[in-house]
Design a protein around this motif. Structure first.
Motif, PDB file in Angstrom:
ATOM      1  N   LEU A  26       0.867  -1.022   0.002  1.00  0.00           N
ATOM      2  CA  LEU A  26       0.027   0.004  -0.100  1.00  0.00           C
ATOM      3  C   LEU A  26       0.792   1.311  -0.018  1.00  0.00           C
ATOM      4  O   LEU A  26       1.749   1.240   0.696  1.00  0.00           O
ATOM      5  CB  LEU A  26      -0.996  -0.005   1.315  1.00  0.00           C
ATOM      6  N   PRO A  27       0.524   2.278  -0.769  1.00  0.00           N
ATOM      7  CA  PRO A  27       1.614   3.469  -0.954  1.00  0.00           C
ATOM      8  C   PRO A  27       1.203   4.518   0.022  1.00  0.00           C
ATOM      9  O   PRO A  27       2.524   5.099   0.412  1.00  0.00           O
ATOM     10  CB  PRO A  27       0.988   3.915  -2.412  1.00  0.00           C
ATOM     11  N   HIS A  28       0.294   4.666   0.781  1.00  0.00           N
ATOM     12  CA  HIS A  28       0.082   5.804   1.676  1.00  0.00           C
ATOM     13  C   HIS A  28      -0.089   5.192   3.220  1.00  0.00           C
ATOM     14  O   HIS A  28      -0.551   3.904   3.496  1.00  0.00           O
ATOM     15  CB  HIS A  28      -1.277   6.458   1.449  1.00  0.00           C
ATOM     16  N   ALA A  29       0.218   5.969   3.934  1.00  0.00           N
ATOM     17  CA  ALA A  29       0.271   5.663   5.353  1.00  0.00           C
ATOM     18  C   ALA A  29      -1.193   5.498   5.868  1.00  0.00           C
ATOM     19  O   ALA A  29      -1.288   4.499   6.742  1.00  0.00           O
ATOM     20  CB  ALA A  29       0.953   6.800   6.246  1.00  0.00           C
ATOM     21  N   LEU A  30      -2.120   6.101   5.330  1.00  0.00           N
ATOM     22  CA  LEU A  30      -3.375   5.918   6.032  1.00  0.00           C
ATOM     23  C   LEU A  30      -3.862   4.577   5.520  1.00  0.00           C
ATOM     24  O   LEU A  30      -4.692   3.970   6.043  1.00  0.00           O
ATOM     25  CB  LEU A  30      -4.166   7.178   5.377  1.00  0.00           C
ATOM     26  N   ASP A  31      -3.560   4.234   4.290  1.00  0.00           N
ATOM     27  CA  ASP A  31      -4.001   2.946   3.671  1.00  0.00           C
ATOM     28  C   ASP A  31      -3.241   1.859   4.643  1.00  0.00           C
ATOM     29  O   ASP A  31      -3.711   0.722   4.805  1.00  0.00           O
ATOM     30  CB  ASP A  31      -3.382   2.634   2.331  1.00  0.00           C
ATOM     31  N   ARG A  32      -2.100   1.896   5.049  1.00  0.00           N
ATOM     32  CA  ARG A  32      -1.326   0.819   5.915  1.00  0.00           C
ATOM     33  C   ARG A  32      -2.232   0.828   7.125  1.00  0.00           C
ATOM     34  O   ARG A  32      -1.869  -0.171   7.963  1.00  0.00           O
ATOM     35  CB  ARG A  32       0.347   1.066   5.865  1.00  0.00           C
ATOM     36  N   PHE A  33      -2.564   2.051   7.748  1.00  0.00           N
ATOM     37  CA  PHE A  33      -3.293   1.890   8.950  1.00  0.00           C
ATOM     38  C   PHE A  33      -4.480   0.988   8.999  1.00  0.00           C
ATOM     39  O   PHE A  33      -5.007   0.279   9.837  1.00  0.00           O
ATOM     40  CB  PHE A  33      -3.936   3.193   9.590  1.00  0.00           C
ATOM     41  N   HIS A  34      -5.211   0.792   7.488  1.00  0.00           N
ATOM     42  CA  HIS A  34      -6.399  -0.009   7.340  1.00  0.00           C
ATOM     43  C   HIS A  34      -5.883  -1.509   7.334  1.00  0.00           C
ATOM     44  O   HIS A  34      -6.610  -2.202   7.982  1.00  0.00           O
ATOM     45  CB  HIS A  34      -6.932   0.401   6.086  1.00  0.00           C
ATOM     46  N   ALA A  35      -4.706  -1.866   7.015  1.00  0.00           N
ATOM     47  CA  ALA A  35      -4.165  -3.226   7.117  1.00  0.00           C
ATOM     48  C   ALA A  35      -3.795  -3.403   8.424  1.00  0.00           C
ATOM     49  O   ALA A  35      -4.016  -4.544   8.696  1.00  0.00           O
ATOM     50  CB  ALA A  35      -2.924  -3.203   6.302  1.00  0.00           C
ATOM     51  N   ALA A  36      -3.521  -2.470   9.284  1.00  0.00           N
ATOM     52  CA  ALA A  36      -2.893  -2.949  10.652  1.00  0.00           C
ATOM     53  C   ALA A  36      -4.156  -3.199  11.335  1.00  0.00           C
ATOM     54  O   ALA A  36      -4.371  -3.942  12.176  1.00  0.00           O
ATOM     55  CB  ALA A  36      -2.234  -1.669  11.293  1.00  0.00           C
ATOM     56  N   SER A  37      -5.214  -2.230  11.272  1.00  0.00           N
ATOM     57  CA  SER A  37      -6.508  -2.655  11.844  1.00  0.00           C
ATOM     58  C   SER A  37      -7.254  -3.659  11.412  1.00  0.00           C
ATOM     59  O   SER A  37      -7.843  -4.640  12.087  1.00  0.00           O
ATOM     60  CB  SER A  37      -7.644  -1.427  11.564  1.00  0.00           C
ATOM     61  N   PHE A  38      -7.232  -4.119  10.120  1.00  0.00           N
ATOM     62  CA  PHE A  38      -7.600  -5.540   9.672  1.00  0.00           C
ATOM     63  C   PHE A  38      -7.002  -6.605  10.536  1.00  0.00           C
ATOM     64  O   PHE A  38      -7.465  -7.526  10.943  1.00  0.00           O
ATOM     65  CB  PHE A  38      -7.311  -5.569   8.166  1.00  0.00           C
ATOM     66  N   LEU A  39      -5.582  -6.509  10.615  1.00  0.00           N
ATOM     67  CA  LEU A  39      -4.906  -7.440  11.286  1.00  0.00           C
ATOM     68  C   LEU A  39      -5.397  -7.731  12.797  1.00  0.00           C
ATOM     69  O   LEU A  39      -5.501  -8.846  13.352  1.00  0.00           O
ATOM     70  CB  LEU A  39      -3.265  -7.116  11.458  1.00  0.00           C
ATOM     71  N   ASN A  40      -5.412  -6.418  13.474  1.00  0.00           N
ATOM     72  CA  ASN A  40      -6.268  -6.619  14.836  1.00  0.00           C
ATOM     73  C   ASN A  40      -7.419  -7.257  14.766  1.00  0.00           C
ATOM     74  O   ASN A  40      -7.730  -8.315  15.731  1.00  0.00           O
ATOM     75  CB  ASN A  40      -6.420  -5.142  15.274  1.00  0.00           C
ATOM     76  N   VAL A  41      -8.383  -6.990  13.810  1.00  0.00           N
ATOM     77  CA  VAL A  41      -9.851  -7.586  13.982  1.00  0.00           C
ATOM     78  C   VAL A  41      -9.707  -9.098  13.620  1.00  0.00           C
ATOM     79  O   VAL A  41     -10.193  -9.839  14.368  1.00  0.00           O
ATOM     80  CB  VAL A  41     -10.706  -6.703  13.096  1.00  0.00           C
ATOM     81  N   ALA A  42      -8.929  -9.405  12.613  1.00  0.00           N
ATOM     82  CA  ALA A  42      -8.903 -10.962  11.956  1.00  0.00           C
ATOM     83  C   ALA A  42      -8.454 -11.729  12.909  1.00  0.00           C
ATOM     84  O   ALA A  42      -8.920 -12.523  13.223  1.00  0.00           O
ATOM     85  CB  ALA A  42      -8.593 -10.722  10.653  1.00  0.00           C
ATOM     86  N   THR A  43      -7.218 -11.337  13.474  1.00  0.00           N
ATOM     87  CA  THR A  43      -6.613 -12.439  14.267  1.00  0.00           C
ATOM     88  C   THR A  43      -6.902 -12.280  15.729  1.00  0.00           C
ATOM     89  O   THR A  43      -7.260 -13.368  16.267  1.00  0.00           O
ATOM     90  CB  THR A  43      -5.085 -11.834  14.532  1.00  0.00           C
TER      91      THR A  43
END
Length: 94
Positions: A26-43
């Motif tokens: 993901l190119p932008h920092a805000l997009d990467r925050f979405h990936a980190a949030s997905f990780l928190n919820v999914a795991t």
């Protein structure tokens, strides 16, 4: 039951790899925050489901549920605060 536990843990590992790849791609920092949030919820969901599959309703599984609820709640708050800081640093209003 052992197969269910193995599948749930494999889903947690798969979600972790997916989030790691998203963080790299993901190119932008805000997009990467979405990936980190997905990780928190999914795991969080899969680990909690694994605990209940392994132990049933026990003290340990309820503690894991409580910790995962806190993880998701505080993770959302921290992601929001960090995203706002990124926006302010870039000069955009939040």
């Amino acid at each position: 039951m052992t197969l269910l536990i193995a599948v749930l843990l494999a889903l947690a590992v798969g979600a972790t790899w997916l989030a790691a790849l998203a963080l790299l791609r993901l190119p932008h920092a805000l997009d990467r925050f979405h990936a980190a949030s997905f990780l928190n919820v999914a795991t969080g969901v899969t680990v909690t489901a694994t605990a209940f599959a392994a132990d049933g309703i026990s003290g340990r599984s309820l503690k894991i549920l409580f910790m995962m609820v806190l993880l998701v709640g505080f993770g959302a708050v921290l992601s929001h605060a960090a995203g706002r800081a990124v926006l302010l640093r870039e000069g955009r209003s939040a």
